[in-house]
Design a protein around this motif. Structure first.
Motif, PDB file in Angstrom:
ATOM      1  N   ALA A 143      -4.920  -0.617  -3.022  1.00 24.00           N
ATOM      2  CA  ALA A 143      -5.366  -0.148  -1.902  1.00 24.00           C
ATOM      3  C   ALA A 143      -6.084   0.947  -1.870  1.00 24.00           C
ATOM      4  CB  ALA A 143      -3.833   0.051  -0.937  1.00 24.00           C
ATOM      5  N   VAL A 144      -5.822   1.718  -2.735  1.00 20.14           N
ATOM      6  CA  VAL A 144      -6.559   3.029  -2.840  1.00 20.14           C
ATOM      7  C   VAL A 144      -7.973   2.829  -3.496  1.00 20.14           C
ATOM      8  CG1 VAL A 144      -5.736   3.973  -5.051  1.00 20.14           C
ATOM      9  CG2 VAL A 144      -6.046   5.342  -3.332  1.00 20.14           C
ATOM     10  N   PHE A 164      -5.949   9.416   3.467  1.00 19.21           N
ATOM     11  CA  PHE A 164      -6.755   8.785   2.510  1.00 19.21           C
ATOM     12  C   PHE A 164      -7.851   7.911   2.978  1.00 19.21           C
ATOM     13  CE2 PHE A 164      -4.916   9.457  -1.934  1.00 19.21           C
ATOM     14  CZ  PHE A 164      -5.451  10.549  -2.132  1.00 19.21           C
ATOM     15  N   PHE A 217       2.569  11.611   0.749  1.00 20.14           N
ATOM     16  CA  PHE A 217       2.300  10.847  -0.361  1.00 20.14           C
ATOM     17  C   PHE A 217       3.012   9.241  -0.205  1.00 20.14           C
ATOM     18  CE2 PHE A 217       2.748   9.371  -4.551  1.00 20.14           C
ATOM     19  CZ  PHE A 217       1.684   9.906  -5.490  1.00 20.14           C
ATOM     20  N   ASN A 237       8.183   6.241  -4.014  1.00 21.11           N
ATOM     21  CA  ASN A 237       9.266   5.847  -3.564  1.00 21.11           C
ATOM     22  C   ASN A 237      10.395   5.809  -4.307  1.00 21.11           C
ATOM     23  OD1 ASN A 237       7.013   4.707  -1.952  1.00 21.11           O
ATOM     24  ND2 ASN A 237       8.606   3.757  -0.585  1.00 21.11           N
ATOM     25  N   ASN A 295       0.766  -1.162   0.123  1.00 19.60           N
ATOM     26  CA  ASN A 295       0.094   0.118  -0.004  1.00 19.60           C
ATOM     27  C   ASN A 295       0.966   1.089  -0.019  1.00 19.60           C
ATOM     28  OD1 ASN A 295      -1.502   2.329   0.910  1.00 19.60           O
ATOM     29  ND2 ASN A 295      -2.845   0.953   2.205  1.00 19.60           N
ATOM     30  N   ALA A 296       1.686   1.110   0.840  1.00 21.84           N
ATOM     31  CA  ALA A 296       2.659   2.484   1.000  1.00 21.84           C
ATOM     32  C   ALA A 296       3.550   2.554   0.003  1.00 21.84           C
ATOM     33  CB  ALA A 296       3.313   2.431   2.479  1.00 21.84           C
ATOM     34  N   VAL A 297       4.404   1.464  -0.289  1.00 23.64           N
ATOM     35  CA  VAL A 297       5.432   1.585  -1.299  1.00 23.64           C
ATOM     36  C   VAL A 297       4.775   1.412  -2.717  1.00 23.64           C
ATOM     37  CG1 VAL A 297       7.491   0.584  -2.348  1.00 23.64           C
ATOM     38  CG2 VAL A 297       7.021   0.246   0.008  1.00 23.64           C
ATOM     39  N   GLY A 298       5.128   2.748  -3.246  1.00 25.75           N
ATOM     40  CA  GLY A 298       4.678   3.106  -4.782  1.00 25.75           C
ATOM     41  C   GLY A 298       5.441   3.986  -5.627  1.00 25.75           C
ATOM     42  N   ILE A 299       4.935   4.378  -6.373  1.00 26.58           N
ATOM     43  CA  ILE A 299       5.839   5.346  -7.592  1.00 26.58           C
ATOM     44  C   ILE A 299       6.384   6.431  -6.694  1.00 26.58           C
ATOM     45  CG2 ILE A 299       5.348   7.093  -9.258  1.00 26.58           C
ATOM     46  CD1 ILE A 299       4.444   4.548 -10.409  1.00 26.58           C
TER      47      ILE A 299
HETATM   48  N1  TRP Z   1       2.068   5.714  -1.344  1.00 23.44           N
HETATM   49  C1  TRP Z   1       1.692   5.668  -2.661  1.00 23.44           C
HETATM   50  C2  TRP Z   1       3.262   5.927  -3.455  1.00 23.44           C
HETATM   51  O1  TRP Z   1       4.219   6.190  -2.861  1.00 23.44           O
HETATM   52  C3  TRP Z   1       0.858   6.570  -3.136  1.00 23.44           C
HETATM   53  C4  TRP Z   1      -0.353   6.825  -2.444  1.00 23.44           C
HETATM   54  C5  TRP Z   1      -0.467   8.096  -1.748  1.00 23.44           C
HETATM   55  C6  TRP Z   1      -1.241   5.912  -2.041  1.00 23.44           C
HETATM   56  N2  TRP Z   1      -1.589   7.774  -0.995  1.00 23.44           N
HETATM   57  C7  TRP Z   1      -2.341   6.627  -1.252  1.00 23.44           C
HETATM   58  C8  TRP Z   1      -1.475   4.724  -2.194  1.00 23.44           C
HETATM   59  C9  TRP Z   1      -3.252   6.032  -0.614  1.00 23.44           C
HETATM   60  C10 TRP Z   1      -2.555   4.008  -1.917  1.00 23.44           C
HETATM   61  C11 TRP Z   1      -3.388   4.610  -0.795  1.00 23.44           C
HETATM   62  O2  TRP Z   1       3.129   5.894  -4.503  1.00 23.44           O
END
Ligand code: TRP
Length: 611
Positions: free
Chosen positions: A349-350, A250, A244, A26, A20-24
């Motif tokens: 996740a979102v 969120f 972010f 990072n 959920n946290a690790v995404g674009i």
């Molecule tokens: N954390 C995600 C990233 O680093 C992006 C993101 C921000 C996100 N808020 C979110 C993902 C809520 C899922 C839920 O790319």
């Protein structure tokens, strides 16, 4: 009532939350933000923000989420309603539905780019071949429909195809549910992601020396320039990044937390989520893109590259670097698959909150909820895709991905610390926990976090970096006559001429186009032969001005076949973005109102069930 879904295992939960946290954020957003905001100097406000509201909001999210889950709610409206007996609370919670949905609409588009670029790498479409040179900047912009030419992509068909695939994959995973869908995805994608990070880091660190070394990149990132600490923008950027990257603000983390068992150690789970995220961000986020840029373009160029933004680092610079080394297909594919996996585990996740809302509160089946969300998702992404060049994407990012997060966090911390009560909240957080969060954080949550968040909000509101309502696009229109590459370093004069064009746009309130015949000579000189344009554009940009304008960009071009002169056509488009920006706002307002209405109806029915 159906039994609430649960995570299958603790390791699955931890991987899913980390996914959920690790995404674009990072791998692209972090290096670009750090490089743009003083390199090492960025790390100080970054750490402060992590301690002052990043970790606290993470723990709050897990507490709020598990608490809501115990009462059958997986989304903020129900959670806030349980924590604050006030009719307004559920409406405030609507932010936790509308924002992730809106975020998801453009985030999956980025995810689709990564998937398509993995495909382009694998099939060699981004590698030069005899007679076919790839200008990656033009390639990228054409892919998005953000160019005046169509040499690589005749239309948005490719982008649309990959978007469809991406959304379908997401809906497929979401339709399978928490344990069999999201958790399984995380169990596959997260280890793969770590492996890809490792492979790429090793590749970059062993590239040796070209214009610079990998160490130059790391030095750049970790040598603090303390004067930058006085700049409030550095602080705002750090705050934005913490928000972010940790996926806080969120209701998405809360939603995941609602599926834990009532005695799960959430203090530990929250801490592990943040720690994993920070590990990937600070270690791998800084080990790949920036060192690679330092090696290939030299340390002096890092800031210039970073200033072009996260996406151009990811989609233009990285493939540019990788394709000059052996095994491009392999490493290029790995790079984009890495980004894709990172995005995939975040996009499910979102999107889960909206699905969960339809299941818990509207009582739809999971399949029905997924199908409906899939449809909304796809329809909602269409304007973002088709009107990309009009700033619709940026507008969504501005409201949903930047401003919205802080508002939700402020509401949440106030409900948690003042209405629910920080003592009760602290107990909730530690129920079933083996670890103890240092007591000082209780104080921080009550007094420091809210103040810091309000400060961030004021900072953003008073210095908004709203997306531009006008834009000027130009590039070589017919690349078959000249397949080389162009680069430019615009000067103040470029900006001046540009603002004259913008004035003209403001008067006519519609797009303006033009075409220039330009001669390139082998020694680098550029001569405009003829500039034809819409009369309103022509009034501010005639042949001479256009010539001046090109000159002011310090145009450099690569004559790659021979050093003979070439004659090219440059297409110019001055875009009046305002109506599209309003369209974006209308879509956002529409979803807010829709959810407000839905909540009102759902809650009324609960208390006065229809006969
Ligand atoms: N954390 C995600 C990233 O680093 C992006 C993101 C921000 C996100 N808020 C979110 C993902 C809520 C899922 C839920 O790319």
């Amino acid at each position: 009532m159906a039994e609430k879904e649960r995570w299958g295992s603790r390791i699955g939960l931890v991987l899913a939350a980390a996914g959920n946290a690790v995404g674009i954020g990072n791998l692209l957003r972090f290096p670009s933000q750090a490089a743009n905001n003083g390199g090492g100097a960025f790390m100080i406000p970054y750490l402060v923000c992590l301690l002052v509201f990043g970790l606290p909001m993470m723990w709050i999210a897990w507490s709020v989420g598990r608490y809501g889950g115990k009462h059958g709610h997986s989304t903020l409206p129900g959670m806030f309603d349980k924590m604050w007996k006030n009719p307004a609370s559920k409406y405030l919670g609507v932010l936790g539905l509308a924002l992730p949905l809106l975020f998801c609409l453009y985030y999956t588009y980025i995810e689709a780019w990564c998937l398509s670029y993995a495909w382009f790498s694998l099939t060699g479409q981004i590698v030069d071949k005899p007679g076919y040179t790839v200008d990656l900047a033009v390639f990228y912009n054409e892919y998005l429909g953000n160019a005046t030419s169509h040499s690589y992509f005749p239309n948005l068909g490719t982008a649309l195809t990959f978007l469809l695939i991406t959304i379908t994959l997401n809906i497929w995973v979401l339709g399978r549910g928490i344990a069999k869908g999201i958790e399984l995805l995380a169990k596959i994608a997260m280890p793969a992601l770590l492996l890809f990070c490792l492979l790429l880091s090793i590749r970059v660190l062993t590239l040796g020396k070209l214009e610079g070394t990998a160490l130059d990149g790391l030095n750049f990132l970790y040598t603090p320039d303390f004067t930058r600490l006085k700049d409030p923008n550095t602080w705002m950027a750090a705050a934005g990044q913490i928000f972010f990257t940790l996926s806080i603000g969120f209701g998405a983390m809360e939603c995941y937390a609602s599926y834990v068992r009532s005695k799960e150690d959430i203090a530990l789970a929250g801490t592990t989520t943040a720690a994993t995220n920070e590990f990937v961000e600070v270690i791998f986020g800084s080990m790949i893109a920036i060192p690679a840029a330092a090696i290939f373009f030299g340390p002096a160029m890092i800031t210039t590259i970073a200033s072009t933004g996260s996406f151009s680092i990811g989609m233009i610079s990285m493939p540019e670097i990788l394709r000059h080394f052996p095994l491009l297909k392999f490493f290029g594919t790995i790079w984009f698959l890495l980004l894709f996996f990172a995005a995939f585990t975040s996009s499910v996740a979102v999107c889960q909150p909206i699905i969960a809302f339809l299941q818990d509160e509207v009582k739809l089946s999971r399949k029905a909820a997924s199908a409906i969300v899939g449809m909304i998702w796809f329809l909602g992404t269409i304007p973002i895709m088709f009107f990309y060049k009009y700033g619709v994407f940026d507008e969504f990012d501005y409201w949903a991905g930047t401003i919205g997060l802080v508002i939700v966090a402020i509401v949440e911390v106030i409900i948690f610390a003042y209405i629910f009560g920080v003592d009760r909240g602290w107990k909730e957080l530690h129920e079933g926990a083996f670890i103890k969060i240092p007591k000082i954080f209780k104080f921080i949550i009550k007094y420091v976090t809210p103040v810091a968040l309000i400060g961030v909000f004021i900072g953003w509101a008073s210095n908004p970096s709203v997306p531009a309502d006008k834009a000027l696009l130009w590039n070589v229109a017919d690349r078959s006559s000249y397949p080389g590459k162009f680069s430019s370093t615009p000067t103040d004069e470029t900006t001046q001429i540009q603002s004259r064009v913008y004035d003209a746009l403001g008067k006519v309130k519609r797009d303006l186009t033009g075409w220039a015949e330009v001669e390139l000579s082998a020694d680098g000189a550029i001569r405009v032969i003829d500039f034809t344009a819409d009369s309103s554009l022509r009034a501010v940009m005639d042949d001479q001005v256009f010539q001046q304008w090109l000159a002011s960009q310090n145009f450099r071009y690569e004559v790659n076949r021979q050093t003979a002169a070439a004659s090219i056509t440059i297409g110019v488009e001055a875009l009046y973005r305002t109506p599209y920006i309003w369209l974006a706002r209308m879509i956002m307002i529409f979803f807010f109102v829709l959810f407000l209405f839905l909540i009102g109806t759902v809650w009324r029915q609960r208390h006065h069930p229809a006969a």
